[in-house]
Scaffold this motif. Structure first.
Motif, PDB file in Angstrom:
ATOM      1  N   ARG A 328       0.850  -1.190   0.000  1.00 31.23           N
ATOM      2  CA  ARG A 328       0.000   0.000   0.000  1.00 31.23           C
ATOM      3  C   ARG A 328       0.892   1.249   0.000  1.00 31.23           C
ATOM      4  N   MET A 329       0.756   2.103  -1.017  1.00 28.85           N
ATOM      5  CA  MET A 329       1.570   3.307  -1.122  1.00 28.85           C
ATOM      6  C   MET A 329       0.775   4.523  -0.642  1.00 28.85           C
ATOM      7  N   HIS A 330       1.448   5.381   0.103  1.00 26.25           N
ATOM      8  CA  HIS A 330       0.743   6.543   0.658  1.00 26.25           C
ATOM      9  C   HIS A 330       0.207   7.451  -0.435  1.00 26.25           C
ATOM     10  N   TRP A 331       0.940   7.557  -1.555  1.00 29.39           N
ATOM     11  CA  TRP A 331       0.528   8.489  -2.594  1.00 29.39           C
ATOM     12  C   TRP A 331      -0.799   8.074  -3.223  1.00 29.39           C
ATOM     13  N   VAL A 332      -1.078   6.780  -3.234  1.00 30.99           N
ATOM     14  CA  VAL A 332      -2.337   6.316  -3.817  1.00 30.99           C
ATOM     15  C   VAL A 332      -3.522   6.811  -2.985  1.00 30.99           C
ATOM     16  N   ARG A 365      -5.650   6.189  10.553  1.00 32.06           N
ATOM     17  CA  ARG A 365      -5.353   4.950  11.282  1.00 32.06           C
ATOM     18  C   ARG A 365      -3.998   4.361  10.917  1.00 32.06           C
ATOM     19  N   HIS A 366      -3.633   4.440   9.635  1.00 33.57           N
ATOM     20  CA  HIS A 366      -2.493   3.655   9.176  1.00 33.57           C
ATOM     21  C   HIS A 366      -1.321   4.455   8.605  1.00 33.57           C
ATOM     22  N   LEU A 367      -1.568   5.626   8.040  1.00 32.58           N
ATOM     23  CA  LEU A 367      -0.524   6.327   7.311  1.00 32.58           C
ATOM     24  C   LEU A 367       0.074   7.504   8.063  1.00 32.58           C
ATOM     25  N   LEU A 368      -0.761   8.277   8.739  1.00 34.56           N
ATOM     26  CA  LEU A 368      -0.253   9.462   9.429  1.00 34.56           C
ATOM     27  C   LEU A 368       0.582   9.027  10.630  1.00 34.56           C
ATOM     28  N   GLU A 378       4.965   3.728   2.600  1.00 36.93           N
ATOM     29  CA  GLU A 378       4.617   2.389   2.120  1.00 36.93           C
ATOM     30  C   GLU A 378       4.180   1.528   3.299  1.00 36.93           C
ATOM     31  N   LEU A 379       3.137   0.734   3.075  1.00 35.92           N
ATOM     32  CA  LEU A 379       2.677  -0.253   4.049  1.00 35.92           C
ATOM     33  C   LEU A 379       2.669  -1.619   3.380  1.00 35.92           C
ATOM     34  N   ASP A 380       2.817  -2.666   4.179  1.00 35.62           N
ATOM     35  CA  ASP A 380       2.715  -4.012   3.615  1.00 35.62           C
ATOM     36  C   ASP A 380       1.245  -4.410   3.505  1.00 35.62           C
ATOM     37  N   PRO A 381       0.929  -5.597   2.992  1.00 30.74           N
ATOM     38  CA  PRO A 381      -0.479  -5.990   2.834  1.00 30.74           C
ATOM     39  C   PRO A 381      -1.271  -6.041   4.132  1.00 30.74           C
ATOM     40  N   HIS A 382      -0.584  -6.001   5.271  1.00 30.16           N
ATOM     41  CA  HIS A 382      -1.259  -5.983   6.570  1.00 30.16           C
ATOM     42  C   HIS A 382      -1.272  -4.591   7.183  1.00 30.16           C
ATOM     43  N   ASN A 383      -0.927  -3.588   6.371  1.00 31.51           N
ATOM     44  CA  ASN A 383      -0.916  -2.192   6.787  1.00 31.51           C
ATOM     45  C   ASN A 383       0.127  -1.897   7.871  1.00 31.51           C
TER      46      ASN A 383
END
Length: 437
Positions: A328-332, A365-368, A378-383
């Motif tokens: 998971r990419m933050h820019w998306v 929840r996941h990026l900030l 960047e996050l892996d498939p489990h965030n």
């Protein structure tokens, strides 16, 4: 009667939250300014990482971001914008052959092997436009030079879209053509048009034929994307031969390439969705552009969001929509937020506002990163934060724009809109062109 829930993106309190996040991002990136000119690639704490050298695209995006900071009135932004601008007018510039090097190595040696890319030069155009509108010293001169270089070497007027890459001396163009460089060209072309239109004639005399010519170029490239979206069921080919025939198998063995991955890229479908609406707001109502924006958005969400059972957008899919790279990419997410806000403004459909709110919730929840600053890139498939494609937190460009675009009309572009004072308390106070609704 049951009251209809409020649309979060229209609430003044949400705008205050966006403003706070915008300033948090600007503060994080402030250490990117390099004493000799340029912007550093930042690690997860916002500390410059010298191993990456000085990258032109990072430097240009930083010039743009901190020129916006100047227009927002954020103290300290001018020093960062000017430091980045110093390299674009100095050591990143190829005084012999023209244009800009891809990068400087950690020892300051120019990277000639990478050649001259449209991707880099589109960001230089964007940076120069924003710097000029922010009144940064040298911004208007850089804009005139960057426009001349872009039109001389990259814009293919017969095709209505750009050449992707030249060698360092501008003697041979690569056969490859790419949609990523085209996408950032559209962003830059619209920005140049606004800058040219605002600046006094003495600052930008006849740059590239004037504002209307730059907007026409953007519209031509955008209409090509409309054709692609129709022909490929909303999944955009990214890679092409010299005649713009799609090469769907390109980079099959490098599916996680950060710039040229194999397959469809949902994030680019979302980014194009918003850009098509920006083009429409600039040139006048065009239902084909608007319909394609919806098609691209819906396909990207259907293919990319929670495609493997977990929240988040996968990076790439195969041509049947099967997830390939599940990072998971933050820019998306940043581009998804901006696209949802744009489509809600354009259509009034509640589903876009609901997606907008859901994706900000996901980002919170996941990026900030409330401890280290900025967003995990960047996050892996489990965030869980990961670094397989994007180590560190290189720059704030995508996330910063996600805090600004929902608070501004669809046109003009960011720097001109901020300069004109269009950052209003409610996005419904103006129409898509910045006029009273």
């Amino acid at each position: 009667m049951t009251a209809v829930p409020a649309v979060p993106r229209q609430l003044p309190a949400h705008h205050a939250w966006l403003d706070a996040e915008c300033r948090r991002l600007i503060a994080f990136g402030a250490r990117s300014a390099l004493p000799d000119g340029g912007a550093a690639y930042l690690d997860t704490t916002g500390t410059p990482d010298p191993t990456h050298g000085v990258l032109t695209w990072i430097t240009a995006r930083t010039t743009h971001a901190y020129s916006l900071g100047v227009l927002l009135g954020v103290p300290g932004s001018a020093a960062v914008a000017d430091a980045a601008l110093k390299a674009l007018t100095g050591r990143l510039r190829d005084a012999e052959h023209g244009g800009w090097f891809h990068a400087l190595a950690p020892d300051g040696t120019p990277d000639r092997a990478a050649g001259k890319s449209c991707y880099n030069h589109a960001f230089v155009l964007l940076a120069a436009s924003s710097a000029a509108l922010a009144g940064r010293p040298g911004g208007a001169t850089l804009l005139a030079e960057a426009a001349d270089v872009y039109l001389t070497w990259f814009w293919d007027d017969d095709a209505g879209r750009p050449v992707d890459t030249w060698d360092a001396g501008f003697t041979r163009a690569d056969d490859y053509r790419g949609l990523n460089a085209t996408m950032h060209s559209v962003e830059a072309l619209l920005a140049v048009a606004d800058a040219v239109e605002v600046l006094d004639a003495s600052d930008a005399p006849g740059v590239g034929g004037g504002a209307s010519a730059w907007r026409d170029r953007a519209a031509r490239a955008a209409r090509f994307v409309v054709e692609l979206a129709t022909a490929h069921d909303g999944r955009l080919p990214e890679h092409f031969g010299p005649d713009w025939t799609p090469v769907l198998g390109f980079n099959r063995n490098q599916p996680d390439d950060p710039f040229k991955p194999y397959g469809a890229t949902p994030g680019h479908g979302l980014e194009w969705s918003r850009l098509l609406l920006n083009v429409e707001a600039t040139i006048g109502t065009d239902e084909a552009l608007a319909a394609a924006a919806v098609r691209l958005f819906d396909r990207a969400v259907d293919d990319g969001w929670a495609a493997d059972g977990a929240e988040g957008f996968v990076y790439t899919t195969d041509w049947d929509g099967t997830p390939l790279v599940r990072q998971r990419m933050h820019w998306v997410v940043a581009e998804a937020i901006a696209a949802a806000a744009a489509l809600h403004r354009r259509t009034g459909e509640r589903r876009f506002a609901d997606s907008y709110a859901a994706w900000w919730d996901y980002a919170e929840r996941h990026l900030l990163d409330r401890t280290g600053g900025s967003w995990w890139h960047e996050l892996d498939p489990h965030n869980i934060p990961a670094t397989t494609v994007w180590p560190g937190k290189p720059d704030v460009y995508h996330a910063l724009q996600a805090t600004l675009l929902p608070r501004l009309p669809l046109a003009p572009t960011l720097a001109r809109a901020l300069r004109a004072g269009l950052l209003v308390s409610s996005p419904e106070g103006t129409d898509g062109r910045g006029q009273p609704a």
